[in-house]
Write a protein that holds these residues in place. Structure first.
Motif, short mmCIF file in Angstrom:
data_model
loop_
_atom_site.label_atom_id
_atom_site.label_comp_id
_atom_site.label_asym_id
_atom_site.label_seq_id
_atom_site.Cartn_x
_atom_site.Cartn_y
_atom_site.Cartn_z
N LEU A 1 0.84 -1.19 0.00
CA LEU A 1 0.00 0.00 0.00
C LEU A 1 0.88 1.24 0.00
O LEU A 1 2.01 1.22 0.51
CB LEU A 1 -0.89 0.02 1.25
N GLN B 1 0.76 5.27 1.13
CA GLN B 1 0.01 6.29 1.87
C GLN B 1 0.70 7.64 1.70
O GLN B 1 1.86 7.81 2.07
CB GLN B 1 -0.09 5.95 3.36
N GLY C 1 -1.23 13.29 3.01
CA GLY C 1 -2.59 13.62 3.46
C GLY C 1 -3.30 12.46 4.11
O GLY C 1 -4.35 12.63 4.75
N GLY C 2 -2.76 11.27 3.97
CA GLY C 2 -3.32 10.10 4.64
C GLY C 2 -3.97 9.09 3.72
O GLY C 2 -4.08 7.93 4.08
N GLY C 3 -4.42 9.51 2.55
CA GLY C 3 -5.10 8.60 1.64
C GLY C 3 -4.24 7.43 1.24
O GLY C 3 -3.02 7.55 1.11
N ILE C 4 -4.85 6.30 1.12
CA ILE C 4 -4.11 5.06 0.84
C ILE C 4 -4.51 4.50 -0.52
O ILE C 4 -5.69 4.45 -0.86
CB ILE C 4 -4.38 4.01 1.93
N MET D 1 -1.35 -6.72 -4.96
CA MET D 1 -1.73 -7.85 -4.15
C MET D 1 -1.02 -9.07 -4.74
O MET D 1 -1.13 -9.32 -5.95
CB MET D 1 -3.23 -8.09 -4.14
N ILE E 1 3.42 0.65 2.86
CA ILE E 1 3.01 -0.28 3.91
C ILE E 1 2.83 -1.67 3.33
O ILE E 1 2.19 -1.84 2.29
CB ILE E 1 1.68 0.19 4.54
N ARG F 1 -2.63 -10.80 4.55
CA ARG F 1 -3.94 -11.36 4.89
C ARG F 1 -3.71 -12.81 5.29
O ARG F 1 -3.14 -13.58 4.54
CB ARG F 1 -4.86 -11.25 3.68
N PHE G 1 -6.06 -9.07 8.90
CA PHE G 1 -4.99 -8.33 8.28
C PHE G 1 -3.94 -7.97 9.31
O PHE G 1 -4.26 -7.56 10.42
CB PHE G 1 -5.53 -7.01 7.68
N PHE H 1 -0.49 -5.48 9.54
CA PHE H 1 0.18 -4.42 8.82
C PHE H 1 1.59 -4.19 9.35
O PHE H 1 1.82 -4.26 10.56
CB PHE H 1 -0.59 -3.10 8.97
N GLY H 2 2.52 -3.90 8.45
CA GLY H 2 3.82 -3.41 8.86
C GLY H 2 3.70 -1.97 9.30
O GLY H 2 2.66 -1.33 9.05
N THR H 3 4.72 -1.45 9.92
CA THR H 3 4.69 -0.08 10.41
C THR H 3 5.01 0.94 9.33
O THR H 3 4.94 2.13 9.56
CB THR H 3 5.65 0.11 11.59
N GLY H 4 5.35 0.45 8.16
CA GLY H 4 5.56 1.36 7.05
C GLY H 4 7.00 1.79 6.85
O GLY H 4 7.80 1.80 7.78
N SER I 1 1.19 2.09 12.44
CA SER I 1 0.58 1.49 11.26
C SER I 1 -0.93 1.40 11.43
O SER I 1 -1.49 1.68 12.48
CB SER I 1 1.17 0.10 11.03
N PHE J 1 -6.66 8.90 12.73
CA PHE J 1 -7.00 8.84 11.31
C PHE J 1 -7.78 7.55 11.10
O PHE J 1 -7.31 6.47 11.41
CB PHE J 1 -5.71 8.84 10.48
N ILE K 1 -9.90 5.07 8.47
CA ILE K 1 -9.98 4.79 7.04
C ILE K 1 -10.75 3.50 6.81
O ILE K 1 -10.67 2.57 7.62
CB ILE K 1 -8.56 4.73 6.42
N PHE L 1 -9.28 1.44 -0.88
CA PHE L 1 -9.35 2.20 0.35
C PHE L 1 -10.03 3.54 0.14
O PHE L 1 -9.92 4.16 -0.93
CB PHE L 1 -7.94 2.46 0.91
N GLY L 2 -10.75 3.99 1.17
CA GLY L 2 -11.24 5.35 1.18
C GLY L 2 -10.08 6.30 1.41
O GLY L 2 -8.95 5.87 1.69
N SER L 3 -10.35 7.59 1.31
CA SER L 3 -9.28 8.58 1.46
C SER L 3 -9.00 8.91 2.91
O SER L 3 -8.05 9.62 3.21
CB SER L 3 -9.64 9.85 0.69
N ARG M 1 -9.59 12.42 9.15
CA ARG M 1 -8.77 12.80 10.30
C ARG M 1 -9.68 13.43 11.35
O ARG M 1 -10.25 14.49 11.13
CB ARG M 1 -7.67 13.77 9.90
#
Lengths: 109, 113
Positions: free
Chosen positions: A35, A37, A40-43, A48, A86, A90, A97, A99-102, B43, B91, B93, B104-106, B109
């Protein structure tokens, strides 16, 4: 210990460099996701994988099921590639799920 | 391609109030949606799995009475943070599965003051 470990945590590269981000996991998986990111946060889901290798543009993702390891490569890196990458796996049930810390990547012009 | 719309993108609320976050699948039907939370420099963590027409499944440690999830249609799941406190600032999501891929959605926050 986290089920998913990524390295490096932070990475700074010059524009044009070849970049590799690594992901190791300790659980049995049905699929692995990479993934992206943005600040702004959007992923965005990049890849896959359940086996082998996938390529999309300048991005390549590989997975070795036996070694429980995946890599994300970026060729000819560009400042717009700057983001957090990230690794997510699965495992087991449909909604399990991990997740790694990125990996925070900064590409300098 | 599959698009998931999340709204609002940012919200500031007073402590003790409730906030609703919407997650819509725009061009496909999502029987299952997932809600995640991400604290600064950490994460994503799965909070709950939202199932259309049935109760959500919450991960261990997530209070179901505080984080109300409603998945009333095949294109909409909502997460309501009730009686929000500053420690709920995070955050949030959502994601949905389609054709064995995840969209994923955006993200939203949330800041609780």
């Amino acid at each position: 210990k986290n089920e998913v470990e990524q390295s490096p945590q932070n990475l700074t590269a010059q524009e044009g460099e070849f970049i590799t981000i690594n992901c190791s996991y300790s659980v049995g998986i049905s699929a692995l996701h990479w993934l992206q990111q943005h600040p702004g946060g959007g992923i965005v889901s990049l890849f896959m994988l359940s086996s082998g290798k996938k390529k999309h543009g300048r991005l390549i993702a590989t997975i070795n099921i036996q070694e429980k390891h995946s890599s994300l490569h970026i060729t000819a890196s560009h400042p717009r590639d700057s983001a957090v990458y990230i690794c997510a796996v699965r495992s087991g049930g449909y909604n399990q799920f991990y997740f790694g810390t990125g990996t925070s990547l900064t590409v300098i012009p | 391609g599959a698009v998931v719309s999340q709204h609002p993108s940012r919200v500031i609320c007073k402590s003790g109030t409730s906030v609703k976050i919407e997650c819509r699948s725009l061009d496909f039907q999502a029987t299952t949606m997932f809600w995640y939370r991400q604290f600064p420099k950490q994460s994503l963590m799965l909070m709950a799995t939202s199932n259309e027409g049935s109760k959500a499944t919450y991960e261990q440690g997530v209070e179901k009475d505080k984080f109300l999830i409603n998945h009333a249609s095949l294109t909409l799941s909502t997460l309501t943070v009730t009686s929000a406190h500053p420690e709920d600032s995070s955050f949030y999501i959502c994601s949905a599965n389609r054709d064995n891929g995840y969209t994923f959605g955006s993200g939203t926050r949330l800041t609780v003051v």
